[in-house]
Design an enzyme around this catalytic site. Structure first.
Site, PDB file in Angstrom:
ATOM      1  CB  SER A 113      -0.774   0.149   1.104  1.00  0.00           C
ATOM      2  OG  SER A 113      -1.859   1.148   1.114  1.00  0.00           O
ATOM      3  CG  HIS A 114       0.280   3.695   3.389  1.00  0.00           C
ATOM      4  ND1 HIS A 114      -0.422   2.514   3.476  1.00  0.00           N
ATOM      5  CD2 HIS A 114       0.679   4.112   4.697  1.00  0.00           C
ATOM      6  CE1 HIS A 114      -0.551   2.354   4.815  1.00  0.00           C
ATOM      7  NE2 HIS A 114       0.305   3.230   5.681  1.00  0.00           N
ATOM      8  CG  ASP A 274      -2.122   4.504  -1.491  1.00  0.00           C
ATOM      9  OD1 ASP A 274      -2.905   4.425  -2.520  1.00  0.00           O
ATOM     10  OD2 ASP A 274      -2.136   3.565  -0.786  1.00  0.00           O
ATOM     11  CG  ASP A 276      -2.427  -0.159  -2.604  1.00  0.00           C
ATOM     12  OD1 ASP A 276      -2.526   0.950  -2.052  1.00  0.00           O
ATOM     13  OD2 ASP A 276      -3.428  -1.095  -2.036  1.00  0.00           O
ATOM     14  CG  ASP A 278      -5.715   1.383  -0.904  1.00  0.00           C
ATOM     15  OD1 ASP A 278      -4.813   2.292  -0.959  1.00  0.00           O
ATOM     16  OD2 ASP A 278      -5.699   0.362  -0.383  1.00  0.00           O
ATOM     17  NE  ARG A 279      -3.789   3.819   3.021  1.00  0.00           N
ATOM     18  CZ  ARG A 279      -3.564   3.793   4.381  1.00  0.00           C
ATOM     19  NH1 ARG A 279      -3.282   5.126   4.887  1.00  0.00           N
ATOM     20  NH2 ARG A 279      -3.702   2.794   4.778  1.00  0.00           N
ATOM     21  CE  LYS A 373      -7.280   1.921   2.146  1.00  0.00           C
ATOM     22  NZ  LYS A 373      -7.556   0.590   3.022  1.00  0.00           N
TER      23      LYS A 373
END
Length: 540
Positions: A113-114, A274, A276, A278-279, A373
């Site tokens: 992710s982030h 971010d 991946d 999703d943010r 998300k």
């Protein structure tokens, strides 16, 4: 030919809220990635036989190597078809969409992710189920249990697949389909939003892809399909180390975007996503919008987009997210749900048709179009709202607060805290809950305090110990919890919130508005005493 490889368990393969995340060098240990993937396949079991499986990741270091291993192992598990994003790339929301569109049994999403990427940084593997969402706790617990007894993993003895060549090839008896990672997702966005209105609005935009996965998606949608100027997307090439950036869209790591949006020649709208995809980070000219406020403002205005013209079924937020969205739900006369952190909890509500829009204070918002998300979705909904109203981000924010009041809000992160110290802080805090109500702290009076437990209205399951809440008289609040998204030590997250009614002071400095709550949080939890930290590492 299927080969059986003998192995022994690793003790540290318990998935967190978003899968298994460790340093790259941990995943590079012989059998480490294979053990976890095989454990996933063993738990899914016979449902894999002849089924479709989606595989892709955010392009970080080790992405391609692990995808090749997963393909060979899927063939050994008798999967019928594997669908892989070209170059091994798939944003997390695009992977969720692809799982749903293809009727897949699930998918492996390779991402941390982030978190930073590169040889000395982070990697992760997450299993998403057939609804496109993260595996629920029952599944992740079964996967962990399997990792603790695993003694073999299986793989076809076949060469690597060319991940860059679109089309279909055979690996043993399994079809491997390499697809454009953007096409299906972009088509879904065109169904949800009024692209004609956005094109006609004459808006100017700056989108920072942070050298991560959303670069190709944003370039295709914003610059090609919506016609924004070339260069609208910056840092648009996904890199294995994210160009040395920390791909977390907050005011620390996306500082260049913030400074651009606060300048005299700022564009109308600024955003970032971010690692991946999703943010999201939302900033208008001269106005930063917190994720909690963004959720509330998107929910209040979602009817302006074609995909939500029929109204919302409900709004869901994670417990640490501010209560701003609850006030929108109350006015719309729809349910508001407060869940633990982790998108898997929203998935049940979305599948049951009980919620339409969901959000987390950690910069994640999304809707029932997928079961993750979705950073770019939030950007496009904001653009749709700006185009339809003709208003600026600042004007929308001010009018929203004048209607609903304002929840001043911030999150303080203390990163890399020694696990023993962090656990001791939380244990002491939980032990003090009974004595807190009525206590005077930094000029505030504690009204109630508890350890949040969630009773899922869809399946009756209970998730306990989800974070300590301390509520003060007058509507202020502080929440303490440990994050499960890091790879070393513990991250203590402290969430601070003050509600100001519509007739109150709605344009104070956030730090000043929360100063007494910050002091109260330290006094209640002994943050400095336990961690030795006088300041948080990140404030968002």
């Amino acid at each position: 030919m299927i080969r059986t490889h003998q192995t022994t368990p690793f003790p540290d393969q318990k998935p967190g809220t978003s899968g298994l995340r460790k340093k790259v060098r941990v995943f590079q240990q012989p059998n480490y990635a294979e053990n976890f993937i095989q454990s996933v396949f063993d738990v899914v079991g016979a449902d894999l036989v002849g089924a479709t499986l989606v595989i892709g990741g955010d392009g970080r270091y080790l992405n391609r190597e692990v995808i090749q291993k997963a393909i060979r192992m899927a063939a050994a598990a008798k999967v019928g078809r594997v669908v892989v994003g070209q170059g091994g790339l798939l944003s997390t929301p695009a992977a969720s969409n692809l799982i749903r569109q293809r009727g897949a049994v699930g998918g492996l999403i390779l991402s941390a992710s982030h978190n930073p990427g590169g040889p000395d940084e982070d990697f992760g593997i997450k299993y998403n189920i057939a609804n496109g969402g993260p595996a629920p706790e029952g599944v992740t617990e079964a996967i962990f249990a399997r990792t603790q007894v695993i003694d073999r993993w299986l793989a076809s003895d076949t060469p690597d697949v060319d991940l860059d060549q679109l089309g279909e090839v055979a690996v043993a008896d399994m079809a491997v389909e390499i697809v454009d990672p953007v096409t299906d997702y972009a088509a879904l966005m065109e169904c949800l939003f009024d692209f004609d209105a956005i094109r006609a609005a004459g808006l100017t935009v700056s989108f920072d892809a942070m050298s991560a996965i959303t670069g190709p998606y944003a370039t295709e949608i914003l610059e090609r399909r919506l016609g924004f100027a070339p260069g609208t997307v910056v840092n648009g090439m996904p890199l294995e180390d994210f160009g040395g950036h920390h791909p977390d869209p907050n005011l620390v790591h996306a500082r260049e975007l913030y400074d651009r949006m606060m300048g005299d020649d700022a564009p109308d709208f600024g955003a970032a996503s971010d690692g991946d995809g999703d943010r999201n980070l939302i900033i208008g000219r001269g106005r930063f919008v917190t994720p909690s406020d963004s959720l509330a403002m998107l929910a209040a205005n979602a009817h302006l987009a074609p995909g939500y013209a029929g109204g919302l079924k409900g709004i869901a937020r994670s417990m640490p997210t501010s209560a701003a969205a609850d006030r929108v739900a109350e006015r719309l006369k729809i349910p508001a749900f407060e869940t633990p952190t982790g998108w898997k909890f929203f998935g049940n509500l979305l599948d049951a048709g009980m919620a339409t829009i969901c959000g987390e204070e950690s910069a994640g918002t999304g809707s029932d179009h997928v079961r993750e998300k979705d950073g770019l979705w939030a950007v496009l909904l904001w653009l749709n709202i700006l185009a339809k109203t003709g208003k600026s981000v600042d004007q929308i924010a001010r009018e929203h607060w004048a209607t609903y009041g304002r929840n001043y809000y911030a999150r303080h992160d203390y990163e890399g805290v020694e696990s023993e110290r962090a656990d001791a802080l939380m244990a002491e805090l939980r032990g003090s809950l009974a004595s807190l109500p009525g206590r005077q702290v930094a000029g505030l009076t504690v009204e109630t305090a508890d350890d949040f437990a969630y009773h899922d209205p869809t399946d009756g399951s209970v998730s306990a110990r989800q974070g300590v809440r301390v509520l003060f008289q007058g509507g202020s609040r502080v929440v303490f919890r440990l994050s499960g998204t890091g790879t070393s030590g513990a991250t203590l997250r402290v969430y601070l919130e003050r509600y100001e009614g519509p007739d109150g002071d709605l344009d104070r400095d956030t730090g000043a508005a929360l100063a007494d709550i910050v002091a109260a949080a330290d006094e209640i939890a002994g943050i400095v005493r336990h961690t030795g930290r006088k300041q948080p590492d990140v404030i968002t």
